[in-house]
Write a protein that holds these residues in place. Structure first.
Motif, short mmCIF file in Angstrom:
data_model
loop_
_atom_site.label_atom_id
_atom_site.label_comp_id
_atom_site.label_asym_id
_atom_site.label_seq_id
_atom_site.Cartn_x
_atom_site.Cartn_y
_atom_site.Cartn_z
N MET A 170 -0.38 12.94 6.40
CA MET A 170 -0.77 12.05 4.45
C MET A 170 0.61 11.79 4.56
SD MET A 170 -2.40 13.94 1.24
CE MET A 170 -4.38 13.37 1.64
N PRO A 171 1.48 12.12 4.02
CA PRO A 171 2.49 12.18 4.33
C PRO A 171 2.84 10.81 4.64
CG PRO A 171 3.01 14.78 4.41
CD PRO A 171 1.66 14.62 4.52
N ALA A 172 3.08 11.01 5.98
CA ALA A 172 3.53 9.72 6.54
C ALA A 172 2.74 8.59 6.26
CB ALA A 172 4.21 9.67 7.80
N VAL A 173 1.25 8.79 6.11
CA VAL A 173 0.31 7.72 5.91
C VAL A 173 0.44 7.05 3.90
CG1 VAL A 173 -1.60 6.42 6.56
CG2 VAL A 173 -0.88 7.58 7.99
N ILE A 174 0.34 7.97 3.85
CA ILE A 174 -0.29 8.05 2.29
C ILE A 174 0.97 7.95 1.38
CG2 ILE A 174 -1.85 8.71 0.32
CD1 ILE A 174 -3.33 7.68 2.77
N PHE A 175 1.26 9.12 1.68
CA PHE A 175 2.54 9.12 0.34
C PHE A 175 3.80 7.87 0.76
CE2 PHE A 175 3.07 13.72 -0.07
CZ PHE A 175 1.31 14.04 -0.61
N PRO A 176 3.99 6.63 1.42
CA PRO A 176 4.52 5.76 1.54
C PRO A 176 4.28 4.50 0.51
CG PRO A 176 5.35 7.25 3.63
CD PRO A 176 3.95 7.39 2.28
N GLN A 177 2.49 4.56 0.91
CA GLN A 177 1.76 3.56 0.21
C GLN A 177 1.75 4.31 -1.38
OE1 GLN A 177 -0.91 1.71 1.84
NE2 GLN A 177 -1.44 3.35 3.90
N LEU A 178 2.16 4.92 -1.79
CA LEU A 178 1.45 5.86 -3.29
C LEU A 178 2.87 5.25 -4.26
CD1 LEU A 178 0.31 7.20 -5.20
CD2 LEU A 178 0.48 9.56 -4.26
N PRO A 202 -2.05 -2.12 2.31
CA PRO A 202 -2.68 -2.34 1.65
C PRO A 202 -3.00 -1.86 0.21
CG PRO A 202 -3.08 -0.69 3.73
CD PRO A 202 -1.39 -1.28 3.55
N MET A 203 -2.67 -1.06 0.45
CA MET A 203 -2.56 0.61 -1.32
C MET A 203 -2.27 -0.23 -2.43
SD MET A 203 -1.18 3.84 -2.20
CE MET A 203 -2.60 4.82 -1.23
N SER A 204 -0.89 -1.70 -2.01
CA SER A 204 -0.72 -2.21 -3.28
C SER A 204 -1.60 -3.07 -3.43
CB SER A 204 0.36 -3.28 -2.00
OG SER A 204 1.38 -2.61 -1.66
N TYR A 205 -2.81 -4.11 -2.19
CA TYR A 205 -3.49 -4.58 -3.06
C TYR A 205 -5.06 -4.34 -3.68
CZ TYR A 205 -0.50 -7.87 -0.17
OH TYR A 205 0.24 -8.65 0.30
N ALA A 206 -4.75 -2.79 -2.80
CA ALA A 206 -6.46 -2.40 -4.31
C ALA A 206 -5.42 -1.98 -5.10
CB ALA A 206 -6.13 -0.39 -2.86
N VAL A 207 -4.67 -1.45 -5.90
CA VAL A 207 -3.63 -0.93 -6.89
C VAL A 207 -4.01 -3.00 -7.54
CG1 VAL A 207 -1.88 -1.14 -8.87
CG2 VAL A 207 -2.73 0.78 -6.41
N VAL A 227 -9.00 -8.40 -2.88
CA VAL A 227 -10.15 -7.25 -2.02
C VAL A 227 -10.28 -7.72 -1.00
CG1 VAL A 227 -13.13 -7.55 -2.13
CG2 VAL A 227 -12.11 -7.06 -4.40
N VAL A 228 -10.59 -9.22 -0.08
CA VAL A 228 -10.27 -9.59 1.32
C VAL A 228 -8.92 -8.78 1.92
CG1 VAL A 228 -9.92 -11.82 2.85
CG2 VAL A 228 -11.41 -12.50 0.38
N ILE A 229 -8.20 -8.60 1.39
CA ILE A 229 -7.16 -8.00 2.31
C ILE A 229 -7.69 -6.09 2.55
CG2 ILE A 229 -4.41 -7.18 2.00
CD1 ILE A 229 -3.83 -9.99 0.45
N VAL A 230 -7.75 -5.91 1.49
CA VAL A 230 -8.47 -4.48 1.69
C VAL A 230 -9.43 -4.29 2.49
CG1 VAL A 230 -9.56 -2.58 0.42
CG2 VAL A 230 -7.65 -3.89 -0.26
N ALA A 231 -10.34 -5.27 2.59
CA ALA A 231 -11.87 -5.39 3.31
C ALA A 231 -10.85 -5.38 5.16
CB ALA A 231 -12.80 -6.45 3.22
N LEU A 232 -10.09 -6.60 5.06
CA LEU A 232 -9.40 -6.86 6.42
C LEU A 232 -9.33 -5.66 6.85
CD1 LEU A 232 -8.67 -10.57 5.60
CD2 LEU A 232 -10.97 -9.21 6.97
N CYS A 233 -7.98 -5.18 5.84
CA CYS A 233 -7.49 -3.72 6.82
C CYS A 233 -8.29 -2.81 6.56
CB CYS A 233 -6.27 -3.53 5.65
SG CYS A 233 -4.54 -4.83 4.94
N ALA A 234 -9.53 -2.78 6.42
CA ALA A 234 -10.31 -1.29 6.74
C ALA A 234 -10.73 -2.05 8.38
CB ALA A 234 -11.41 -1.75 6.06
N VAL A 235 -11.24 -3.31 8.35
CA VAL A 235 -11.94 -4.08 9.35
C VAL A 235 -10.47 -3.77 10.80
CG1 VAL A 235 -12.71 -5.51 11.09
CG2 VAL A 235 -13.48 -5.41 8.26
N PHE A 236 -9.59 -3.84 10.54
CA PHE A 236 -8.34 -3.77 11.75
C PHE A 236 -8.27 -2.57 11.68
CE2 PHE A 236 -4.38 -3.85 12.25
CZ PHE A 236 -3.70 -4.13 13.73
#
Length: 250
Positions: A170-178, A202-207, A227-236
């Protein structure tokens, strides 16, 4: 012997099995469904004397909280399948990695729908979050964020050897995005290198998507882009998860 071809019946059977297991795990269900609501409720009354502040950041957090909780629960649940030997037994059957990954995504995505409905309903109709755009658009972004968290959790579970290590991601994947998503300061005000990094997270585009709904009555081009970027990131990330899924923990 596992197969590489995605099968609808096998995928749905996997999703149904995961949902049956989760039904007997009330703590995980509570974490996924209730924690985002509790955090929003707490945040609302932290800013009780400044409701405008809650209105400014509440929409952003409505997308961030589901992403974080789904990431945490999904990564641990998937790792538990591998460490218990369940994953190895399943892959010895005519069940492909894609069937497993998509099945997990459907199961957790179902819970993500419920989670997003609860959190969005609470924010809008109980806590008084004031948005100019459609509540359904807010729900859409919250749902995509939760699915993105599910995809990230499935992906990182392949690199963890224990549940403790899964939490450490979580600190490596989530916190920098936060920190870089624009929640604390506008991304254009960041140091240029950090701004460029934030532009690929991707979190930047979610916000950004949440903020578009907060400020505009109609669907904007920026909202569609987010929305498209977040969806494509999820699929990728789901594709990467299928490619890196291991039968057992080394």
């Amino acid at each position: 012997m596992s197969t590489a071809v995605l099968s609808g019946p096998r995928t749905l059977a996997t999703a149904a099995r995961v949902l049956r297991q989760l039904r007997h795990d009330p703590r995980s269900i509570a974490l996924m469904l209730l924690v985002p609501c509790v955090m929003l409720l707490l945040l609302r009354y932290v800013f009780d004397g400044s409701p405008g502040t809650f209105n400014n950041i509440g929409a952003s957090l409505l997308g961030i909280f589901p992403l974080i909780t789904m990431f945490l629960v999904t990564s641990i649940a998937t790792l538990r399948e591998r460490t218990s030997g369940t994953l190895e037994r399943l892959l010895a059957m005519p069940l492909g990695k894609a069937d497993l990954i998509v099945g997990y995504a459907i199961a957790f995505g179902t819970l993500a729908v419920i989670q997003s409905l609860l959190a969005t309903g609470l924010a809008l109709w109980v806590l008084g979050l004031d948005v100019i755009g459609s509540p359904w658009l807010l729900l859409l972004v919250a749902l995509l964020d939760a699915i993105l968290g599910t995809a990230l959790g499935l992906f990182v579970s392949a690199f963890a050897a224990s549940e403790f290590q899964a939490v450490q991601f979580m600190p490596a994947v989530i916190f920098p995005q936060l920190l870089l998503c624009g929640l604390f300061t506008a991304r254009e005000n960041m140091q240029p290198v950090l701004e460029k990094i934030s532009n690929v997270l991707p979190m930047s585009y979610a916000v950004d998507g949440m903020n578009e709904v907060l400020r505009h009555t109609d669907i904007t081009a920026n909202f569609v882009r987010d929305v498209v970027i977040v969806a494509l990131c999820a699929v990728f990330v789901l594709v990467l998860g299928a490619a890196t899924l291991r039968r057992r923990t080394a």
